[in-house]
Design a protein around this motif. Structure first.
Motif, mmCIF file in Angstrom:
data_model
loop_
_atom_site.group_PDB
_atom_site.id
_atom_site.type_symbol
_atom_site.label_atom_id
_atom_site.label_comp_id
_atom_site.label_asym_id
_atom_site.label_seq_id
_atom_site.Cartn_x
_atom_site.Cartn_y
_atom_site.Cartn_z
ATOM 1 N N ILE A 288 48.515 26.646 10.582
ATOM 2 C CA ILE A 288 48.449 27.432 10.124
ATOM 3 C C ILE A 288 47.557 28.658 11.314
ATOM 4 C CG2 ILE A 288 47.200 29.576 8.846
ATOM 5 C CD1 ILE A 288 47.053 27.520 6.307
ATOM 6 N N ALA A 289 48.583 29.164 12.166
ATOM 7 C CA ALA A 289 48.549 30.458 13.209
ATOM 8 C C ALA A 289 47.946 31.708 12.939
ATOM 9 C CB ALA A 289 49.115 30.374 13.934
ATOM 10 N N GLY A 290 47.364 32.059 13.722
ATOM 11 C CA GLY A 290 46.571 33.689 13.160
ATOM 12 C C GLY A 290 44.507 33.030 13.235
ATOM 13 N N MET A 291 43.717 31.737 12.807
ATOM 14 C CA MET A 291 42.637 31.963 12.484
ATOM 15 C C MET A 291 42.298 32.242 13.162
ATOM 16 S SD MET A 291 43.226 30.710 9.210
ATOM 17 C CE MET A 291 41.710 30.190 8.812
ATOM 18 N N ASP A 292 42.346 32.413 14.627
ATOM 19 C CA ASP A 292 41.288 33.014 15.313
ATOM 20 C C ASP A 292 42.030 33.911 17.036
ATOM 21 O OD1 ASP A 292 41.884 31.443 18.605
ATOM 22 O OD2 ASP A 292 42.350 29.854 17.144
ATOM 23 N N THR A 293 41.250 34.624 17.588
ATOM 24 C CA THR A 293 42.003 35.100 18.158
ATOM 25 C C THR A 293 41.398 34.955 20.293
ATOM 26 O OG1 THR A 293 40.381 37.171 18.640
ATOM 27 C CG2 THR A 293 42.398 37.209 17.411
ATOM 28 N N LEU A 294 40.597 34.153 19.933
ATOM 29 C CA LEU A 294 40.142 33.356 21.432
ATOM 30 C C LEU A 294 41.632 32.801 22.012
ATOM 31 C CD1 LEU A 294 37.110 31.462 20.553
ATOM 32 C CD2 LEU A 294 37.410 33.933 20.943
ATOM 33 N N ILE A 295 42.652 32.812 21.937
ATOM 34 C CA ILE A 295 43.408 31.898 22.925
ATOM 35 C C ILE A 295 43.646 32.943 24.280
ATOM 36 C CG2 ILE A 295 45.342 33.905 22.227
ATOM 37 C CD1 ILE A 295 47.368 31.438 22.512
ATOM 38 N N ARG A 296 44.046 32.763 25.350
ATOM 39 C CA ARG A 296 44.707 32.958 26.539
ATOM 40 C C ARG A 296 45.489 32.340 26.674
ATOM 41 N NH1 ARG A 296 41.461 35.910 23.957
ATOM 42 N NH2 ARG A 296 39.208 36.309 24.071
ATOM 43 N N ILE A 297 46.017 33.727 27.545
ATOM 44 C CA ILE A 297 47.795 33.323 26.977
ATOM 45 C C ILE A 297 48.331 33.853 28.658
ATOM 46 C CG2 ILE A 297 48.853 34.849 25.973
ATOM 47 C CD1 ILE A 297 51.562 32.224 25.848
ATOM 48 N N ASN A 298 48.680 32.942 29.830
ATOM 49 C CA ASN A 298 49.295 33.984 31.203
ATOM 50 C C ASN A 298 50.180 33.769 31.509
ATOM 51 O OD1 ASN A 298 45.588 34.076 31.226
ATOM 52 N ND2 ASN A 298 45.981 32.439 31.807
ATOM 53 N N ALA A 299 50.513 34.823 32.760
ATOM 54 C CA ALA A 299 51.750 34.833 33.102
ATOM 55 C C ALA A 299 51.345 34.286 34.186
ATOM 56 C CB ALA A 299 51.846 36.414 32.943
ATOM 57 N N ARG A 300 52.426 33.189 34.862
ATOM 58 C CA ARG A 300 52.374 32.504 35.288
ATOM 59 C C ARG A 300 53.076 32.678 36.764
ATOM 60 N NH1 ARG A 300 47.964 30.246 33.277
ATOM 61 N NH2 ARG A 300 48.491 27.921 32.258
ATOM 62 N N ALA B 109 34.194 41.387 10.913
ATOM 63 C CA ALA B 109 33.791 41.919 9.478
ATOM 64 C C ALA B 109 35.336 41.514 8.927
ATOM 65 C CB ALA B 109 34.511 43.721 9.507
ATOM 66 N N GLY B 110 34.529 41.144 7.245
ATOM 67 C CA GLY B 110 35.900 40.678 6.454
ATOM 68 C C GLY B 110 36.726 41.360 6.389
ATOM 69 N N SER B 111 36.665 41.947 6.383
ATOM 70 C CA SER B 111 37.655 43.323 5.745
ATOM 71 C C SER B 111 38.655 44.190 7.195
ATOM 72 C CB SER B 111 37.636 45.312 5.813
ATOM 73 O OG SER B 111 36.551 45.155 6.939
ATOM 74 N N THR B 112 38.662 43.153 8.294
ATOM 75 C CA THR B 112 39.581 42.899 9.244
ATOM 76 C C THR B 112 40.814 42.379 8.672
ATOM 77 O OG1 THR B 112 37.593 42.211 11.198
ATOM 78 C CG2 THR B 112 39.969 41.778 11.540
ATOM 79 N N ALA B 113 42.269 42.875 9.206
ATOM 80 C CA ALA B 113 43.546 42.847 8.782
ATOM 81 C C ALA B 113 44.055 41.759 10.025
ATOM 82 C CB ALA B 113 44.462 43.841 8.861
ATOM 83 N N THR C 86 43.157 40.035 5.120
ATOM 84 C CA THR C 86 42.241 40.447 5.585
ATOM 85 C C THR C 86 41.635 39.558 5.704
ATOM 86 O OG1 THR C 86 40.609 40.328 3.237
ATOM 87 C CG2 THR C 86 42.213 42.300 4.227
ATOM 88 N N LEU C 87 40.296 39.026 6.784
ATOM 89 C CA LEU C 87 39.432 37.273 7.497
ATOM 90 C C LEU C 87 38.715 37.422 5.782
ATOM 91 C CD1 LEU C 87 38.388 38.024 10.749
ATOM 92 C CD2 LEU C 87 40.297 36.731 10.005
ATOM 93 N N SER C 88 38.151 37.659 4.831
ATOM 94 C CA SER C 88 37.286 37.375 4.013
ATOM 95 C C SER C 88 38.557 36.236 3.159
ATOM 96 C CB SER C 88 37.160 38.440 3.348
ATOM 97 O OG SER C 88 35.891 38.760 2.002
ATOM 98 N N ALA C 89 39.791 37.678 3.025
ATOM 99 C CA ALA C 89 40.465 36.684 1.281
ATOM 100 C C ALA C 89 40.942 35.203 2.239
ATOM 101 C CB ALA C 89 41.124 37.336 1.322
ATOM 102 N N ALA C 90 41.104 35.565 3.495
ATOM 103 C CA ALA C 90 41.558 34.312 4.523
ATOM 104 C C ALA C 90 41.099 33.356 3.933
ATOM 105 C CB ALA C 90 41.944 34.488 5.506
ATOM 106 N N GLY C 91 39.293 33.461 4.910
ATOM 107 C CA GLY C 91 38.758 32.100 4.280
ATOM 108 C C GLY C 91 38.473 31.863 3.303
ATOM 109 N N LYS C 92 38.081 33.069 1.859
ATOM 110 C CA LYS C 92 38.018 32.150 0.898
ATOM 111 C C LYS C 92 38.847 30.923 0.467
ATOM 112 C CE LYS C 92 37.694 33.952 -3.953
ATOM 113 N NZ LYS C 92 37.768 34.518 -4.964
#
Length: 1019
Positions: free
Chosen positions: A202-214, A76-80, A159-165
């Motif tokens: 620019i960080a924060g553009m995706d949420t596919l990061i997978r960081i694990n405790a070792r 959703a474009g309104s996603t914060a 929002t994602l909409s504003a960031a994309g633009k």
């Protein structure tokens, strides 16, 4: 990406050589965008490499979409969303040079760290850069927040909409193989070309990061439940009884009983006391006292579990929490393995270093519970969330030691996060913080846990373990009480992370090439595709216990159990470092800071005494790996090995006991011309010229630490500036002289002399360069020391002060008595004078020298037009009659202000090089006002100094005026350091006393912009 220290080196042949502008430009083109920053008029260096064009440019890359991920539409474009716009430091090369200096034994700046809060002023982007990027973001419809305390990040809530633009990209939603979801940007962020060079990512553009405790899956002791109440109540003698080799707190009897179903101490698990004994660590109830350790976490922890652990051991270490971005929203759940990592980090540290304090930096959850109550990766976690935790730990600057047991495969980590982490870890090093990071639990296959990664079984290292400014800690297996058998950890599908970085390389032959001479078997020289002169970074650096089959005794979920993984190894080294920092010999000289150079130095000189070499096992989990048995010393499975903590601590702290300070005494010489390019060729724009100092004009052939030169530029055909520095070292982004077209101008400069005894000059505009030597410093007591004075005017021909007439001096010489003037003693050998020419009648110059001596053919102050007002600092030898002569060629009134004098008295102040570094970027000061400039605590300048050497430049004034420098807290003297009659830039070196608060004041009589660069100080 590489670490670059010497972006441009001198091409000097013999005494003098010139490098054409095209050659210099070609050399600059080989650096990164960050290091290609330039200094404008006034030396406003390092404002980024942004283009003048607004044509959009991409920064970084599009998000990596995991293998097997299914696109499910668009979010959703309104996603914060909260983004982090990373900014380049104003001068990345200077930052690396400073880190190398404060981390290298024998360097004059060794362990002279930045004071808390000083990073932004010293190395952060300029206010102009921040303003430009902020304005550009606003122009794209975004609402940027306040820049971070270090200046390296601007938050943007949108929002994602504003960031994309704003950034010219779209976003798509994905479902991953493990069922978790997220979104990602489809293209690299786009920025206007005139600001793109200022932005690191620019960080924060995706949420596919997978960081694990070792860490491994914890094992619960069979009798844990029955031991719960006993553990909470167990204090007194059973909790503090020491075993052989340590006097520190011991595991309580009830805990041993609970853990008996797993094994014994050294044969199933390791207690803090046994581990301390096995590593030879100091272990008392106060070990680490006065030191704070910060731990990086992406989850909450159970404070009652920590309390029960400490109750068992009889310790009372302070443990506090700093919530980053609101912290965790998920309660600790040992059954879901949530909160276990935090407990391992905290309990390991307080058990080994019970005198230390711990700060838990709690970020957004990496793991959440889905609708079915099953733990899954947080679908809303972004690389910005991870970056914020590291940024907070560093900018907070409360902990001397930082430890992280979280990581991701380097090959699958976003470039924005990797870049941001690099600068934060450099900042930590500049501040004296040691960063320990778990090397990973997947052996040589750092992506093995990423089941949806195309790199799953590719040889790879972990991020941030592979970062060049952290200490990566691998894993071992121990057996015995104390340990008698040591091998590489490789069990239960996990192994010590190690290998060759695909991202980072170290610059050969520099202070940051700490791994030189340590090449692990199987090392790939092309893994990171290094530039010529660089070598790929190797991981790990050191190791400690990690095997879960013989792991750490942990209290979690209301009971005892065991756990392993390099997540335990990193805090073990953090505890060791805290204990070292608390030692008297270390504590008196500041914390160990970035410890890699010292670790590898210790390994070169006392390896067998300081380290236990691991020669058994490998880190191959089925997809290739590295053996620890191939050769003695360093390997890509366990690094340098495990610590022999007592001896190693002595080695690391001994490195601080008597560092080479670089403090020196002054030797005055008969002013002599060393360089005059009018006899050869003009120095072109962006060209360089150099001159040999040592062995020239009676100067010794070795042992010179700095030289004092009067440098003149003439024949200028456009505006520009000149920078002087030691040949073979990094050119600083400061300036010594600034000029406008047609101007002839001189300035006194104090320049560090490098190992080959030469000095280089860089010019941004075509000019002729003249250099006259006035004196030099050596790192011994054979020369003169300085006594500073409150600036006082002792000559003013306008009012007949110091002379018998009020007329201007025309082609004549002024005889000035300095013996007795303002308390100058009869044994003064040289005097520090600020000479000013006023009301000039045309072109001319002033030349000061010892009365009765030979008249020099060189100058101290030059002017090229009538009506000029110009000043210049001079260190003038005193004649046998206690006088100096000031020769006037042309016509001018002459002013002389005394700032101090040199004697052979050992009780005076000696000189130490610092910088050159910018302390004050171009700052507007209103007429009749002053700016208080903090000097101590910056760029390694200690407290308690007597005076500082600054190059001060004034520009942009709309009226004539003057500048006065003096010690903060004292009365402003009736003397001046700089004088000007128009808006042209005017520089001058000043030697000014420093107030008890470490500050100096800079006053201007008319509105002007003021710049200040530091070159050294007197103690």
């Amino acid at each position: 990406m590489t670490i670059r220290v010497n972006a441009v080196r001198s091409g000097r042949i013999g005494k003098v050589a010139l490098i054409a502008a095209t050659t210099a430009a070609a050399l600059l083109a080989t650096t990164t965008a960050a290091t290609a920053a330039s200094a404008g008029a006034g030396g406003t260096a390092g404002t980024g490499a942004a283009s003048a064009s607004t044509t959009p440019k991409r920064v970084g890359t599009a998000a990596r979409i995991p293998d097997g991920a299914v696109r499910t539409g668009a979010p959703a474009g309104s996603t914060a969303v909260t983004l982090s716009v990373g900014l380049e430091p104003r001068d990345p090369a200077a930052l690396k040079s400073f880190v190398a200096a404060v981390s290298t034994k024998g360097n004059a700046q060794y362990h002279h760290y930045l004071a808390k809060g000083q990073f932004a002023d010293t190395f952060g982007p300029t206010a102009d850069t921040v303003a430009k990027v902020t304005a550009a973001l606003k122009a794209e419809g975004l609402n940027p927040g306040r820049v971070s305390a270090d200046g390296l990040s601007i938050p943007v809530s949108t929002t994602l909409s504003a960031a994309g633009k704003a950034f010219g990209t779209g976003f798509a939603s994905y479902r991953l193989k493990d069922g978790s979801t997220g979104y990602a940007n489809s293209a690299a962020p786009e920025l206007a070309g005139n600001i793109a060079g200022y932005v690191s990512g620019i960080a924060g553009m995706d949420t596919l990061i997978r960081i694990n405790a070792r860490h491994s899956t914890p094992r619960t002791a069979a009798s844990a439940a029955s031991a719960t109440s006993a553990a909470r109540a167990s204090t007194g003698s059973s909790a503090v009884r020491a075993q052989a080799g340590t006097t520190g707190p011991q595991l309580c009897t009830s805990a041993k009983s609970a853990l008996s179903s797993i094994g014994s101490d050294g044969g199933g698990y390791y207690s803090a006391g046994n581990l301390a004994t096995s590593y030879g660590m100091e272990h008392t109830s106060t070990s680490g006292s006065g030191i704070t350790v910060g731990v990086m976490e992406l989850e909450a922890f159970s404070s009652s579990d920590v309390a029960a652990y400490q109750s068992c051991y009889g310790t009372g270490a302070a443990v506090s929490t700093v919530k980053v971005d609101g912290g965790s929203k998920v309660a600790p759940d040992p059954d879901q393995n949530i909160g276990t990592e935090s407990l391992l980090d905290i309990e390991d540290i307080v058990g080994l270093a019970p005198g230390a304090s711990v700060i838990d930096y709690e970020g957004v959850d990496a793991t959440v519970l889905n609708a079915k109550g099953v733990a899954v990766s947080n679908p809303n976690l972004s690389d910005a969330d991870v970056e914020h935790v590291y940024r907070t730990m560093v900018t907070d600057d409360r902990a001397q030691v930082l430890s992280s047991s979280w990581g991701s495969c380097e090959l699958d980590t976003s470039g924005a996060l990797i870049s941001a982490e690099n600068y934060y870890f450099e900042e930590a090093a500049a501040q004296g913080q040691t960063v320990l990071v778990a090397s990973g639990d997947d052996g040589a296959s750092g992506c093995a846990q990423d089941t949806d990664s195309t790199n799953q079984y590719t040889a790879s290292t972990d991020d941030p373990a592979s970062q060049p400014f952290v200490t990566a800690v691998g894993g071992t297996d121990l057996i015995g009480n104390p340990a008698s058998t040591r091998s590489t950890w490789n069990s239960e599908g996990g192994a010590s992370g190690g290998g060759t970085s695909a991202v980072w390389s170290l610059p050969n032959g520099t202070a940051l090439d700490y791994q030189s001479g340590f090449t692990g078997s199987g090392f790939s020289s092309t893994a990171c595709k290094p530039h010529t002169g660089y070598t790929c970074r190797q991981v790990p650096d050191v190791s400690a216990l990690a095997d879960p089959d013989n792991g750490y005794a942990l209290y979690f979920g209301g009971g005892w159990g065991t756990i392993g993984g390099t997540s335990g190894a990193a805090p073990t080294w953090a505890a060791l470092t805290a204990i070292a920092d608390a030692q008297t010999t270390c504590k008196a000289n500041g914390p160990l800071g970035f410890v890699n150079p010292a670790l590898y130095s210790a390994a070169r000189t006392a390896y067998a005494a300081d380290f236990s070499d691991i020669t058994l096992g490998n880190n191959n989990i089925g997809h290739g790996g590295y053996s620890a048995a191939t050769a003695a010393g360093y390997d890509l499975a366990t690094g340098l090995g495990e610590p022999k903590a007592g001896a190693l601590t002595t080695s690391l702290c001994a490195a601080l006991a008597a560092p080479a300070t670089g403090a020196g005494t002054y030797h005055a010489v008969t002013p002599t011309r060393l360089l005059d390019t009018r006899k050869s060729a003009i120095v072109p724009a962006y060209g360089m010229t150099g001159v040999q100092i040592e062995g020239n004009a009676g100067i010794p052939a070795s042992g010179v630490t700095s030289v004092v030169l009067n440098v003149t530029v003439t024949g200028t055909t456009s505006s520009g500036y000149l920078t002087a520095w030691g040949d073979g070292t990094t050119r600083p982004k400061t300036s010594n002289l600034n000029w406008v077209k047609g101007q002839t101008i001189a300035n006194l400069v104090t320049v560090p002399v490098s190992g080959d005894g030469g000095v280089d000059f860089y010019t941004t505009g075509p000019t002729q360069v003249i250099a006259d030597v006035q004196g030099y410093y050596t790192d011994d007591t054979s020369g003169l020391t300085l006594t500073t004075e409150s600036p006082t005017r002792i000559l003013d021909t306008r009012s007949a002060k110091g002379v018998s007439t009020r007329t201007a001096i025309t082609n004549s010489t002024v005889s000035l008595a300095v013996d007795g003037a303002n308390g100058i003693p009869s044994d003064a050998k040289a005097v520090v004078l600020n000479l000013t020419a006023v009301g000039t009648g045309g072109s001319g110059y002033l030349a000061a020298y010892a009365e009765g001596g030979s008249v020099p053919t060189v100058s101290n102050v030059d002017w090229s037009a009538a009506g000029t007002v110009i000043a210049g600092l001079a260190v003038v030898p005193v004649g046998a009659d206690g006088r100096v002569s000031i020769k006037v060629v042309g016509s001018s009134h002459v002013l002389a202000d005394v700032f101090g004098y040199y004697t052979a008295d050992a009780g005076g102040s000696s000189f130490t090089v610092a910088g050159p570094s910018r302390l004050l970027a171009s700052t507007a000061v209103a007429a009749g006002q002053h700016v208080a400039l903090q000097v101590t605590g910056r760029v390694g300048i200690p407290s308690g100094i007597k005076a500082v050497v600054l190059n001060v430049t004034v520009l942009g004034s709309t009226a004539g005026g003057y500048l006065t420098a003096w010690a903060d807290g004292a009365t402003r003297p009736l003397a001046s350091n700089l004088n000007w009659s128009n808006a042209n830039p005017i520089p001058n070196q000043v030697i000014v006393p420093v107030g008890s608060d470490g500050k100096v004041d800079l006053y201007v009589s008319s509105k002007a912009n003021v710049i200040a660069d530091v070159f050294g100080y007197y103690m």
